[in-house]
Design an enzyme around this catalytic site. Structure first.
Site, PDB file in Angstrom:
ATOM      1  N   GLU A  69      -6.516  -5.249   3.740  1.00 58.11           N
ATOM      2  CA  GLU A  69      -6.616  -6.474   2.942  1.00 58.11           C
ATOM      3  C   GLU A  69      -7.857  -6.467   2.040  1.00 58.11           C
ATOM      4  O   GLU A  69      -8.456  -7.505   1.758  1.00 58.11           O
ATOM      5  CB  GLU A  69      -6.642  -7.735   3.829  1.00 58.11           C
ATOM      6  CG  GLU A  69      -5.679  -7.746   4.985  1.00 58.11           C
ATOM      7  CD  GLU A  69      -4.218  -7.784   4.563  1.00 58.11           C
ATOM      8  OE1 GLU A  69      -3.947  -7.691   3.358  1.00 58.11           O
ATOM      9  OE2 GLU A  69      -3.358  -7.879   5.436  1.00 58.11           O
ATOM     10  N   THR A 104       0.826  -1.206   0.000  1.00 60.15           N
ATOM     11  CA  THR A 104       0.000   0.000   0.000  1.00 60.15           C
ATOM     12  C   THR A 104       0.865   1.262   0.000  1.00 60.15           C
ATOM     13  O   THR A 104       1.878   1.336   0.700  1.00 60.15           O
ATOM     14  CB  THR A 104      -0.919   0.007   1.235  1.00 60.15           C
ATOM     15  OG1 THR A 104      -1.803  -1.101   1.157  1.00 60.15           O
ATOM     16  CG2 THR A 104      -1.720   1.288   1.326  1.00 60.15           C
ATOM     17  N   GLU A 105       0.456   2.255  -0.767  1.00 56.31           N
ATOM     18  CA  GLU A 105       1.163   3.534  -0.827  1.00 56.31           C
ATOM     19  C   GLU A 105       0.245   4.665  -0.371  1.00 56.31           C
ATOM     20  O   GLU A 105      -0.980   4.488  -0.288  1.00 56.31           O
ATOM     21  CB  GLU A 105       1.661   3.785  -2.247  1.00 56.31           C
ATOM     22  CG  GLU A 105       2.679   2.742  -2.700  1.00 56.31           C
ATOM     23  CD  GLU A 105       3.341   3.066  -4.023  1.00 56.31           C
ATOM     24  OE1 GLU A 105       4.288   2.351  -4.384  1.00 56.31           O
ATOM     25  OE2 GLU A 105       2.925   4.039  -4.682  1.00 56.31           O
ATOM     26  N   THR A 124       2.112  -2.583   8.868  1.00 59.56           N
ATOM     27  CA  THR A 124       2.227  -3.224  10.178  1.00 59.56           C
ATOM     28  C   THR A 124       3.628  -3.800  10.354  1.00 59.56           C
ATOM     29  O   THR A 124       4.198  -4.384   9.432  1.00 59.56           O
ATOM     30  CB  THR A 124       1.175  -4.341  10.299  1.00 59.56           C
ATOM     31  OG1 THR A 124      -0.125  -3.771  10.227  1.00 59.56           O
ATOM     32  CG2 THR A 124       1.312  -5.082  11.626  1.00 59.56           C
TER      33      THR A 124
END
Length: 396
Positions: free
Chosen positions: A375, A144-145, A176
């Site tokens: 997710e 993820t960005e 995480t």
């Protein structure tokens, strides 16, 4: 005429008799993880959440490694080789303690370790997996960005060749374990498509500032990954995958754990509500004796155990090699959504006490707001199922 068989007593903790579907080995795994979470997390997690930190994360990781919970469904390299159902049961018990603890295990095993195990070279596997399985090395997963979450194909992190080396530049967000990780699996655009890279976090140019001011997953380490000219040798790339198939297969494995884990948070809230309803008195008797309260508890029990049964079904399909990504989306969409509703209903039964950290309800409810998004958001899983049902792609 033969006598009717004697029925077993009704078990309020297992009203559908789902435990009958479990093997002794399954129950042993569940009981081991439940005992660990009860002793090492539950007494302290309210304070960790209030303080917004997970102060013993490296110690906890080693303890989780000692009970075989890290990369537990993987085989070899020090991993436990557990079944998918056993891994799911572990996720349920961990999230019954706190979503942040289950996230630690999911990211370590289902994302970072899974990527190396499935797509890595033998050298990468031998170099990292035994240490990660033992909890001696914590991993993170950079996909993820800041500007690209649900659309990872548009990621801007780029890896270019410089001689035989790779040089990575970019940013990853909401990662995480990031600031405590020894290794990061980072996905980047290249001239030949999206590739995964095994990045030791002590490599010059790599940093992982921790994200503060969260109101969810507060007992969890969340970071940004910053890659400024991170130079890696040629053998840092995961050799056996190119394109989004790599990260998406990892996400599917992690989503499966969430299908079980969300039911752990829901179970914790449900059990808290039942105990509270039995002891809290209003109008001269326990509130559990009122019809409206019993209706809430009945509806919560129905959704909780339907969700556990769904998770068990998906686990058996995974163990048989028959679990499709669309079925994982089915489970993640249903179980997280229903878990949040169970938590919210539990809060109403506890009244004002429902917002107190003396009880786990509000902590679980706020954590699940993050689980609902990561997710794959609700909308993305709806579209995955919509495409599967109609044959029409509504993503673009």
């Amino acid at each position: 005429m033969a006598a009717s068989p004697k029925l077993p007593p009704f078990d309020p903790a297992d009203p559908l008799g789902i435990d009958d579907l479990l093997e002794p080995e399954d129950l042993a795994v569940r009981d081991t993880v439940r005992a660990w979470a009860r002793d090492r997390v539950v007494p302290y997690v309210g304070r960790w959440y209030e303080d917004g930190e997970l102060p013993q994360i490296r110690e906890l990781a080693k303890e989780l490694g000692a009970i075989g919970a890290l990369g537990m469904s993987l085989t070899g390299y020090g991993c436990a080789g557990a079944s998918a159902v056993q891994y799911g049961l572990a996720c349920l018990e961990l999230e019954a303690a706190d979503s942040g603890i289950r996230s630690l295990v999911s990211v370590q095993g289902s994302l970072a370790m899974y990527a190396i195990h499935r797509f890595g070279s033998e050298e990468q596997k031998l170099g990292w997996l035994p240490r990660m399985a033992a909890g001696d090395a914590i991993g993170c997963f950079g996909l993820t960005e800041p500007d690209h979450g649900s659309d990872p194909a548009a990621m801007r992190t780029f890896a270019k060749r410089d001689g035989t080396d790779w040089v990575l530049d970019g940013r990853k967000m909401w990662i995480t374990n990031g600031s405590v990780a020894a290794v990061a699996v980072v996905w980047a655009q290249t001239e030949g498509g999206i590739r995964g890279f095994v990045v030791p976090t002590d490599t010059p140019g790599f940093s992982a500032p921790e994200i503060k001011h969260k109101w969810s997953l507060r007992a969890s380490v969340t970071s940004e990954l910053v890659l400024d000219g991170v130079r890696l040798p040629a053998d840092a790339v995961l050799p056996d995958v190119t394109g989004l198939r790599g990260p998406l297969s990892c996400l599917s494995h992690a989503r499966y754990g969430i299908v079980w884990g969300a039911m752990g948070a829901a179970r914790s809230c449900f059990e808290t509500a039942v105990d509270y309803a039995r002891s809290r008195e209003q109008f001269g008797r326990p509130i559990g004796g009122f019809q409206l309260t019993q209706a809430k508890l009945a509806d919560m029990a129905v959704e909780l155990h339907k969700g556990i049964l769904l998770a068990h079904h998906l686990g058996r399909r995974m163990d048989a090699g028959r679990l499709r990504p669309e079925q994982v989306s089915f489970g993640k969409l249903n179980n997280v959504r229903e878990a949040i509703e169970i938590c919210r209903t539990a809060r109403t039964i506890l009244g004002a006490n429902g917002i107190s950290l003396e009880y786990p309800v509000m902590r679980h409810a706020t954590n699940l707001e993050s689980v609902l998004t990561y997710e794959g958001t609700v909308e993305m899983h709806q579209l995955v199922l919509g495409k599967a049902l109609t044959g029409l792609d509504a993503f673009r």
